[in-house]
Design an enzyme around this catalytic site. Structure first.
Site, PDB file in Angstrom:
ATOM      1  N   SER A  37      23.406 -47.653  84.767  1.00  0.00           N
ATOM      2  CA  SER A  37      23.055 -46.635  85.753  1.00  0.00           C
ATOM      3  C   SER A  37      21.797 -45.876  85.327  1.00  0.00           C
ATOM      4  O   SER A  37      20.725 -46.472  85.232  1.00  0.00           O
ATOM      5  CB  SER A  37      24.252 -45.702  85.970  1.00  0.00           C
ATOM      6  OG  SER A  37      24.069 -44.923  87.111  1.00  0.00           O
ATOM      7  N   HIS A  47      30.578 -49.447  90.936  1.00  0.00           N
ATOM      8  CA  HIS A  47      29.691 -48.901  89.904  1.00  0.00           C
ATOM      9  C   HIS A  47      30.443 -48.616  88.606  1.00  0.00           C
ATOM     10  O   HIS A  47      29.899 -48.746  87.517  1.00  0.00           O
ATOM     11  CB  HIS A  47      29.046 -47.620  90.424  1.00  0.00           C
ATOM     12  CG  HIS A  47      27.863 -47.159  89.639  1.00  0.00           C
ATOM     13  ND1 HIS A  47      26.812 -47.989  89.290  1.00  0.00           N
ATOM     14  CD2 HIS A  47      27.542 -45.931  89.134  1.00  0.00           C
ATOM     15  CE1 HIS A  47      25.896 -47.300  88.611  1.00  0.00           C
ATOM     16  NE2 HIS A  47      26.321 -46.056  88.508  1.00  0.00           N
ATOM     17  N   ASP A 105      23.754 -52.273  86.626  1.00  0.00           N
ATOM     18  CA  ASP A 105      23.875 -51.480  87.853  1.00  0.00           C
ATOM     19  C   ASP A 105      22.951 -50.255  87.830  1.00  0.00           C
ATOM     20  O   ASP A 105      23.389 -49.117  87.967  1.00  0.00           O
ATOM     21  CB  ASP A 105      25.333 -51.057  88.059  1.00  0.00           C
ATOM     22  CG  ASP A 105      25.778 -51.205  89.511  1.00  0.00           C
ATOM     23  OD1 ASP A 105      25.092 -51.906  90.279  1.00  0.00           O
ATOM     24  OD2 ASP A 105      26.812 -50.630  89.877  1.00  0.00           O
TER      25      ASP A 105
END
Length: 434
Positions: A278, A356, A301
Site C-alpha cells: 500500500s 487490500h 497492492d
C-alpha cells in the site's frame, strides 16, 4: 482514508460502534461468534527450509534513528519464545486516537480479538549462517507498524533472506516510539539512582502517533513528504545492516538478547530488494529511485497517490506489482503503468478473490463473518492467497537478483499462470490515461 491503505481504520470504527451499542446486553460476547474457531486462527508458520528468528533494532534513541524488526534464518533452540503480534498496548491506543474513539473500550476490543496471537518466529534466537543471505527491506502501509506483515517477512526469512521490517516515523504508523533524555527535574525526582551507566535509566520513551489531515489541508503535500521520509528510513535501515555486515560495532538502544556481531559477513550486499504494501508500495518505488543499491522492488497492492510523476522515468530497477482484485481503480493502475518499460522487467499480476487486507496478518486473525464484514478477508482462502503472493515474490527475487535457489519453480506465477491469478489487472484502463 481506508481506500488509501489505512487498513485498520474501518475495522476499529465498525467494531467500536457495534460494541458501544451492544455492550450493555452482550458485553464483548458477540465477538465470540466471529472467532468461534479462534483455536484455528493464527498467522501461518513459514514454509521454507530454515527456522525463523526475529528481534528488534533501534539505532540512535532519537526520532532520527532507525527502528526495525529483523527476521532471519535461525538456529533451533530449546527456548522458543514467540513474540506478541502487537508488542504493547500503546499500539492499540494509537489506533483509538487515530479514530478519535475511546481508548479503554478499543483496547478491550483489540485485546479480545488479537491480544493472544503470536508471531511465527523465535524471539532473539541465534542467527544461523548458511552462506551469504540476500537482503530485503520491508515498508508497512498507512496506519500499520513493523509487526503486522509477519506472514510475508517470516516466509522470506525461512527461505534464507534477512528482512528488516521498518517502523516508519513519518507519522503514518498508527503508533511508534523513540527515546528522549530525561530532564534535570525528572532526574531529581527519581526515587532510586541509576543502576549502571549502560542501561536506559537516562532515557524516557516518547510515543509518536498517526498524524491525521487537518481541516482544509491538502493531502498530497503531506503524503508526498511522508513517502520521501519513508524511503530515507528504508535506506537508513539498509545502511545499518551494511555496517553490521562489515563488522562495525552497533549499539542497539533496545538491548535485546540477540548477538548482532553474528551478522558480520552474513549478508550479500549486492543482492538487495525492497518490498512494501500500500503506502509501503509507493515507498518501494521512491526508495528505488533514491538508492541504486536496491536491485529490484516488489510492490503489494500499491497506493500510488503520494508519488511525484517525475520519478517514474528515473526508476531503473525491475518492479513486480502484486495486486488484490477488489482494491485497485483505473487512476491507480494508470500510474503503475507509467513504469512500464520495453527494456526493464516490469510485471503485474492480480490475485483473484483478494482484498487490500489480504496482505497484512489481520486476514488470518478473524473469524469468517467478521473478516468479510470488515473486508479483512476476500473470497479466496487467506493462506492460499499469501502463498501465491510469497511464491511469486520469491520467483521474482531469484530472477532479478540472480539467486542460486529453486524459486524458479514458481516462475509461471510471475506471468499470472494459475487459476487464482490474473495476468496484469482486472481493471480497465484507457490508454489515454497512461
Amino acid at each position: 482514508m481506508f481506500s488509501h491503505g489505512g487498513f485498520v481504520q474501518l475495522l476499529v470504527k465498525r467494531i467500536y460502534e457495534r460494541a458501544r451499542t451492544d455492550q450493555k446486553r452482550y458485553g464483548l460476547g458477540f465477538f465470540a461468534m466471529g472467532t468461534s474457531c479462534s483455536n484455528h486462527l493464527g498467522i501461518p508458520p513459514a514454509k521454507g527450509p530454515n527456522a525463523v528468528g526475529c528481534t528488534d533494532f533501534m539505532m540512535d534513541h532519537t526520532e532520527k534513528g532507525s527502528f526495525f524488526r529483523l527476521y532471519y534464518p535461525c538456529q533451533k533452540t530449546e527456548k522458543d519464545e514467540k513474540p506478541d503480534w502487537v508488542p504493547c498496548r500503546e499500539y492499540f491506543n494509537g489506533l483509538a486516537d487515530f479514530m478519535k474513539i475511546n481508548r479503554t473500550l478499543s483496547e478491550r476490543i483489540f485485546n479480545h480479538l488479537f491480544g493472544s496471537f503470536k508471531i511465527p518466529a523465535s524471539l532473539d534466537a541465534p542467527f544461523k549462517s548458511n552462506g551469504k543471505c540476500p537482503v530485503v527491506i520491508f515498508s508497512h502501509g498507512l496506519g500499520a507498524f513493523r509487526t503486522l506483515y509477519s506472514a510475508v517477512c517470516a516466509e522470506l526469512a525461512s527461505h534464507g533472506f534477512i528482512v528488516a521490517s521498518v517502523e516508519h516515523r513519518d507519522q503514518s504508523a498508527s503508533a511508534t516510539y523513540y527515546f528522549r533524555e530525561k530532564t534535570e527535574s525528572e532526574k531529581a525526582t527519581e526515587k532510586e539512582p541509576p543502576t549502571s551507566a549502560s542501561d536506559q535509566s537516562n532515557l524516557v520513551r516518547e510515543w509518536m502517533y498517526y498524524r491525521s489531515l487537518q481541516h482544509g489541508e491538502s493531502e498530497f503535500p503531506l503524503r508526498n513528504k511522508q513517502v520521501k521520509q519513508r524511503a530515507d528510513e528504508c535506506i537508513l535501515a539498509l545502511d545499518k545492516l551494511s555496517e553490521m555486515n562489515s563488522g562495525i560495532p552497533v549499539q542497539n538502544v533496545l538491548q535485546t538478547q540477540f548477538d548482532w556481531s553474528t551478522l558480520e559477513n552474513s549478508m550479500d550486499m549486492c543482492r538487495i530488494a525492497a518490498v512494501g504494501h500500500s503506502f509501503g508500495g509507493a515507498t518501494v518505488i521512491e526508495a528505488l529511485c533514491k538508492e541504486v543499491k536496491f536491485k529490484c522492488g516488489v510492490v503489494l497492492d500499491a497506493w500510488m497517490f503520494p508519488l511525484d510523476d517525475e520519478i517514474f522515468p528515473r526508476v531503473k530497477q525491475p518492479i513486480f506489482f502484486i495486486n488484490s482484485e477488489k482494491f485497485q481503480w483505473a487512476g491507480n493502475i494508470s500510474r503503475m503503468k507509467k513504469l512500464d518499460s520495453a527494456v526493464i522487467p516490469r510485471k503485474m499480476i492480480t490475485i483473484r478473490g483478494t482484498v487490500h487486507q489480504s496482505f497484512p496478518d489481520f486476514t488470518f486473525l478473524t473469524g469468517n463473518w467478521i473478516g468479510k464484514m470488515m473486508k479483512l478477508k476476500g473470497e479466496i482462502d487467506p493462506e492460499l492467497a499469501i502463498d501465491l503472493c510469497n511464491q511469486a515474490t520469491l520467483a521474482f527475487l531469484q530472477r532479478s537478483l540472480g539467486l542460486d535457489k529453486n524459486f524458479n519453480q514458481w516462475d509461471p506465477l510471475i506471468d499470472g499462470q494459475d487459476e487464482n491469478l490474473i495476468q496484469g489487472t482486472n481493471i480497465t484502463v484507457l490508454q489515454s490515461a497512461i
